[in-house]
Design a protein around this motif. Structure first.
Motif, PDB file in Angstrom:
ATOM      1  N   LEU A 241       0.866  -1.126   0.160  1.00  0.00           N
ATOM      2  CA  LEU A 241      -0.353   0.053   0.068  1.00  0.00           C
ATOM      3  C   LEU A 241       0.533   1.143  -0.210  1.00  0.00           C
ATOM      4  N   ALA A 242       2.070   1.071   0.999  1.00  0.00           N
ATOM      5  CA  ALA A 242       2.800   2.933   1.330  1.00  0.00           C
ATOM      6  C   ALA A 242       3.152   2.491  -0.153  1.00  0.00           C
ATOM      7  N   ALA A 243       4.079   1.250  -1.039  1.00  0.00           N
ATOM      8  CA  ALA A 243       4.714   1.627  -2.320  1.00  0.00           C
ATOM      9  C   ALA A 243       4.111   2.612  -3.140  1.00  0.00           C
ATOM     10  N   GLN A 244       2.714   2.275  -2.941  1.00  0.00           N
ATOM     11  CA  GLN A 244       1.501   3.065  -3.577  1.00  0.00           C
ATOM     12  C   GLN A 244       1.011   4.550  -3.731  1.00  0.00           C
ATOM     13  N   GLN A 245       1.738   5.053  -2.724  1.00  0.00           N
ATOM     14  CA  GLN A 245       1.261   5.961  -2.689  1.00  0.00           C
ATOM     15  C   GLN A 245       2.078   7.169  -2.596  1.00  0.00           C
ATOM     16  N   PRO A 246       2.066   8.431  -2.524  1.00  0.00           N
ATOM     17  CA  PRO A 246       2.804   9.763  -2.805  1.00  0.00           C
ATOM     18  C   PRO A 246       3.766   9.903  -1.758  1.00  0.00           C
ATOM     19  N   ILE A 247       4.338  10.844  -2.213  1.00  0.00           N
ATOM     20  CA  ILE A 247       5.739  10.646  -0.698  1.00  0.00           C
ATOM     21  C   ILE A 247       5.595  11.595  -0.385  1.00  0.00           C
ATOM     22  N   ALA A 248       4.048  12.147  -0.487  1.00  0.00           N
ATOM     23  CA  ALA A 248       3.041  13.032   1.167  1.00  0.00           C
ATOM     24  C   ALA A 248       3.281  12.067   1.684  1.00  0.00           C
ATOM     25  N   TRP A 249       2.022  11.082   1.693  1.00  0.00           N
ATOM     26  CA  TRP A 249       1.735  10.064   2.653  1.00  0.00           C
ATOM     27  C   TRP A 249       2.934   9.734   2.814  1.00  0.00           C
ATOM     28  N   ARG A 250       3.714   8.920   2.462  1.00  0.00           N
ATOM     29  CA  ARG A 250       5.307   7.887   3.156  1.00  0.00           C
ATOM     30  C   ARG A 250       4.743   9.404   4.329  1.00  0.00           C
TER      31      ARG A 250
ATOM     32  N   ALA B 243      11.263   5.611   5.198  1.00  0.00           N
ATOM     33  CA  ALA B 243      11.199   6.447   4.830  1.00  0.00           C
ATOM     34  C   ALA B 243      12.398   6.089   3.970  1.00  0.00           C
ATOM     35  N   GLN B 244      13.737   4.651   3.747  1.00  0.00           N
ATOM     36  CA  GLN B 244      13.826   4.755   3.346  1.00  0.00           C
ATOM     37  C   GLN B 244      13.373   4.099   2.025  1.00  0.00           C
ATOM     38  N   GLN B 245      12.284   3.749   1.874  1.00  0.00           N
ATOM     39  CA  GLN B 245      11.581   2.614   0.805  1.00  0.00           C
ATOM     40  C   GLN B 245      11.261   4.131   0.075  1.00  0.00           C
ATOM     41  N   ALA B 246      11.116   5.724   0.664  1.00  0.00           N
ATOM     42  CA  ALA B 246      10.756   6.837  -0.146  1.00  0.00           C
ATOM     43  C   ALA B 246      11.659   7.075  -0.747  1.00  0.00           C
ATOM     44  N   ASN B 247      12.610   6.746  -0.929  1.00  0.00           N
ATOM     45  CA  ASN B 247      13.591   7.673  -1.539  1.00  0.00           C
ATOM     46  C   ASN B 247      13.717   8.825  -2.043  1.00  0.00           C
ATOM     47  N   ASP B 248      12.815   9.232  -0.811  1.00  0.00           N
ATOM     48  CA  ASP B 248      13.481  10.832  -0.697  1.00  0.00           C
ATOM     49  C   ASP B 248      13.914  11.263   0.983  1.00  0.00           C
ATOM     50  N   PRO B 249      15.399  12.364   0.130  1.00  0.00           N
ATOM     51  CA  PRO B 249      15.778  12.405   1.843  1.00  0.00           C
ATOM     52  C   PRO B 249      15.063  12.832   2.894  1.00  0.00           C
ATOM     53  N   VAL B 250      14.113  14.000   2.121  1.00  0.00           N
ATOM     54  CA  VAL B 250      13.416  14.780   3.036  1.00  0.00           C
ATOM     55  C   VAL B 250      13.122  14.123   4.212  1.00  0.00           C
ATOM     56  N   VAL B 251      11.993  12.909   3.461  1.00  0.00           N
ATOM     57  CA  VAL B 251      11.076  12.218   3.982  1.00  0.00           C
ATOM     58  C   VAL B 251      12.413  11.493   5.569  1.00  0.00           C
ATOM     59  N   LEU B 252      12.699  11.106   4.975  1.00  0.00           N
ATOM     60  CA  LEU B 252      14.641  10.225   5.552  1.00  0.00           C
ATOM     61  C   LEU B 252      15.394  11.463   6.325  1.00  0.00           C
ATOM     62  N   GLU B 253      15.584  12.399   6.658  1.00  0.00           N
ATOM     63  CA  GLU B 253      15.515  13.564   7.448  1.00  0.00           C
ATOM     64  C   GLU B 253      14.490  13.740   8.764  1.00  0.00           C
ATOM     65  N   GLN B 254      13.326  13.359   7.819  1.00  0.00           N
ATOM     66  CA  GLN B 254      12.477  13.775   9.472  1.00  0.00           C
ATOM     67  C   GLN B 254      12.500  11.854  10.080  1.00  0.00           C
ATOM     68  N   ALA B 255      11.929  11.507   9.241  1.00  0.00           N
ATOM     69  CA  ALA B 255      12.122   9.844  10.073  1.00  0.00           C
ATOM     70  C   ALA B 255      13.328   9.816  11.408  1.00  0.00           C
TER      71      ALA B 255
END
Length: 88
Positions: free
Chosen positions: A4-13, A33-45
């Motif tokens: 489910l998470a893989a199908q959602q936009p980065i904001a959802w992650r 966060a690592q699955q999102a492949n977005d450094p901003v999401v990873l930094e947040q986590a």
């Protein structure tokens, strides 16, 4: 949950990471966060789970690349949590 998470936009992650960290699922929050492949999401986590050294490093890297003020702010917050206010 991964499918489910893989199908959602980065904001959802980002919201999922926040919820997982808040519920005490620290490793899961970082994994998502690592699955999102977005450094901003990873930094947040990393910040939310208390890995402030890693959060600080990533925030500084992001600021160096993007010059986005939010990254400088996040780095300063990590410094404060690390009681390194002079580095902020």
């Amino acid at each position: 949950m991964r499918d489910l998470a893989a199908q959602q936009p980065i904001a959802w992650r980002g919201h999922l990471v926040t919820a997982l960290a808040g519920a005490g699922y620290k490793d899961d929050a970082v994994d998502e966060a690592q699955q999102a492949n977005d450094p901003v999401v990873l930094e947040q986590a990393l910040f939310l789970v208390g890995r402030f050294d890693e959060s600080l490093e990533l925030s500084r890297e992001l600021f160096a690349k993007t010059k986005e003020p939010v990254n400088a702010y996040n780095a300063a917050c990590a410094c404060a949590r690390l009681e390194r206010k002079d580095d902020a």
